[in-house]
Design an enzyme around this catalytic site. Structure first.
Site, short mmCIF file in Angstrom:
data_model
loop_
_atom_site.label_atom_id
_atom_site.label_comp_id
_atom_site.label_asym_id
_atom_site.label_seq_id
_atom_site.Cartn_x
_atom_site.Cartn_y
_atom_site.Cartn_z
N GLU A 271 0.82 -1.21 0.00
CA GLU A 271 0.00 0.00 0.00
C GLU A 271 0.86 1.26 0.00
O GLU A 271 0.43 2.33 -0.43
CB GLU A 271 -0.90 -0.01 1.25
CG GLU A 271 -2.35 0.26 0.96
CD GLU A 271 -3.25 0.09 2.16
OE1 GLU A 271 -4.39 -0.34 1.95
OE2 GLU A 271 -2.84 0.38 3.29
N HIS B 123 7.95 -27.04 -1.43
CA HIS B 123 7.44 -28.19 -2.17
C HIS B 123 6.33 -27.79 -3.14
O HIS B 123 5.66 -28.65 -3.70
CB HIS B 123 6.94 -29.26 -1.18
CG HIS B 123 8.04 -29.75 -0.29
ND1 HIS B 123 8.73 -30.92 -0.54
CD2 HIS B 123 8.61 -29.20 0.80
CE1 HIS B 123 9.66 -31.07 0.39
NE2 HIS B 123 9.62 -30.04 1.22
N LYS C 155 -13.61 1.33 -2.43
CA LYS C 155 -14.60 1.56 -1.36
C LYS C 155 -15.76 2.43 -1.88
O LYS C 155 -16.92 2.17 -1.60
CB LYS C 155 -13.94 2.27 -0.16
CG LYS C 155 -13.01 1.40 0.67
CD LYS C 155 -12.49 2.21 1.86
CE LYS C 155 -11.60 1.42 2.78
NZ LYS C 155 -11.12 2.19 3.93
O1 PA5 Z 1 -3.90 1.24 5.61
C1 PA5 Z 1 -5.00 1.67 5.35
O2 PA5 Z 1 -5.27 2.89 5.37
C2 PA5 Z 1 -6.16 0.75 5.02
O3 PA5 Z 1 -5.76 -0.57 4.94
C3 PA5 Z 1 -7.20 0.89 6.10
O4 PA5 Z 1 -6.62 0.59 7.33
C4 PA5 Z 1 -8.38 -0.03 5.85
O5 PA5 Z 1 -8.94 0.21 4.57
C5 PA5 Z 1 -9.46 0.20 6.89
O6 PA5 Z 1 -9.80 1.56 6.96
P1 PA5 Z 1 -10.55 2.16 8.18
O7 PA5 Z 1 -9.68 2.09 9.39
O8 PA5 Z 1 -10.85 3.57 7.79
O9 PA5 Z 1 -11.81 1.35 8.35
#
Ligand code: PA5
Length: 398
Positions: free
Chosen positions: A266, A287, A387
């Protein structure tokens, strides 16, 4: 103790001039990092916050048979990875923690609700935005059940909200209903939130969070090595090594590699750039995927985790753990001979402070890497796209 060895990649696969060039960018990268408004995780955690975590943990232990943690992505992976790492394989958990909200499986939900009907439980719902569909659907379904089981007053002792300090429906709910609430600070993003209550509350049930945090602060001092790792990875990428495989020889570390995948994936994966992170658990995957890694498309490099001390269980006068580590060394040799660069990270053993150090090291390195790739290490616009689409398609309003 934690040590890092990037010499194999540097000596056998990279060019000294390239390493020198990228190492010289350190000042620029460190300065961008220090100017960022998203490095709240560099600050020490307040002692009063730790006290509040312990207070709520103790209350949950008294009034509940388990804690249900609802969250996804950066609001779940950190504490889940720690739970896997610090739990015994077979013995019954002292205080079970159930994670929910990481899928939309109706079977999981059906079975979860049926189970929760039979026991007393508390819930920690974690969402920085308060708009994440999986989290909000799960929370609302679990809350419906709680409303059938418990009075409003009882709900106030059983629901803990962890979200933004001001924004979002969860913050509003905490205020109107009087639920206990923790803040995920504005200057800390989901995947960098392991030292916030989003993870520390659950972690306080199964590990010593003070030791973990001590280790984390130690790890924050290892900026030079974190930068070197970022440089080595970036240069390997430039040599066509587009995939990094995190290899563990202790299955308990599997979810730690999932946490790493999110952290690096990310952070770097935007603007058509970045290394794709994957992981293998050895010896199992030797394996299956071992064949590809050894002789397939040469687009991979690897980062191995070697643990020096474990149990003393013997096989033919040899410690089984020693055999495991000899396999690791042999696999590194074999993969290098197949043209796969290998980095080595060595730990004395799995302990709170060591793992805290590792988390800090990787968080620093991922952030530096973002700057080396020329992307913002702290945003995740791609996650937001999906989202938003889902909310539109399902006409759901969270
Ligand atoms: O790292 C990030 O920002 C995402 O993985 C969020 O943590 C994830 O989408 C969940 O978001 P939120 O905490 O707003 O529910």
């Amino acid at each position: 103790m934690v040590t890092f060895d990037f010499s194999i990649s540097c000596n056998s696969f990279l060019n000294t001039m390239d390493i020198k060039r990228e190492m010289e960018r350190k000042g620029e990268v460190f300065s961008s990092f220090e100017k960022s408004s998203m490095i709240g995780w560099m600050d020490p955690v307040d002692a009063t916050l730790i006290e509040k975590i312990f207070h709520i943990r103790d209350r949950i232990k008294q009034n509940s048979k388990c804690l249900v943690v609802i969250g996804i992505g950066g609001s779940f992976l950190g504490s889940y990875a720690m739970k896997e790492m610090f739990s015994d394989y077979f013995s019954k958990e002292e205080f079970p923690i159930i994670y929910a909200g990481t899928s939309l499986s109706s079977q999981y939900m059906d079975q979860l609700l049926s189970y929760l009907k039979t026991i007393d439980f508390s819930v920690q719902v974690i969402s920085k935005s308060g708009t994440t569909m999986e989290t909000m659907i799960t929370y609302q379904l679990v809350k419906q059940l709680m409303e059938e089981k418990y009075s409003k007053e009882e709900l106030r002792k059983r629901i803990i909200i962890t979200t933004d300090s001001k924004e979002g429906s969860l913050r509003k709910e905490a205020e109107t209903e009087g639920y206990d609430a923790f803040i995920i600070p504005n200057n800390i993003g989901g995947r960098y939130s392991i030292t916030t209550p989003a993870h520390l509350l659950a972690m306080s049930f199964f590990l010593d969070i003070s030791k973990f945090l001590e280790g984390f602060y130690q790890g924050l001092k290892r900026q030079e090595e974190a930068y070197q790792y970022a440089v080595v990875r970036k240069l390997l990428f430039e040599r066509g090594k587009y995939i990094e495989n995190f290899c563990v020889y202790e299955p308990k570390l599997y979810y730690f590699t999932e946490w790493l995948k999110q952290l690096f994936g990310e952070t770097e994966g935007k603007e058509q750039k970045g290394i794709f992170p994957v992981s293998t658990v050895h010896t199992r995957d030797l394996h299956s995927l071992g064949q590809f890694i050894q002789e397939g498309n040469p687009i991979l490099f690897e980062t191995f985790f070697k643990i020096h001390h474990s149990t003393k269980i013997l096989y033919n006068q040899l410690e089984l753990h020693h055999i495991n580590n000899v396999v690791l060394d042999s696999v590194v040799d074999a993969h290098i001979s197949g043209g796969v660069p290998c980095n080595l990270i060595e730990l004395d053993q799995i302990e709170e402070d060591t793992i805290g150090q590792l988390c800090a090291f990787f968080m620093l390195s991922a952030a530096y890497s973002g700057y080396l790739f020329g992307v913002d290490p702290f945003n995740q616009p791609g996650v937001e796209v999906y989202k938003k689409r889902i909310r539109e398609n399902l006409e759901l309003h969270f």
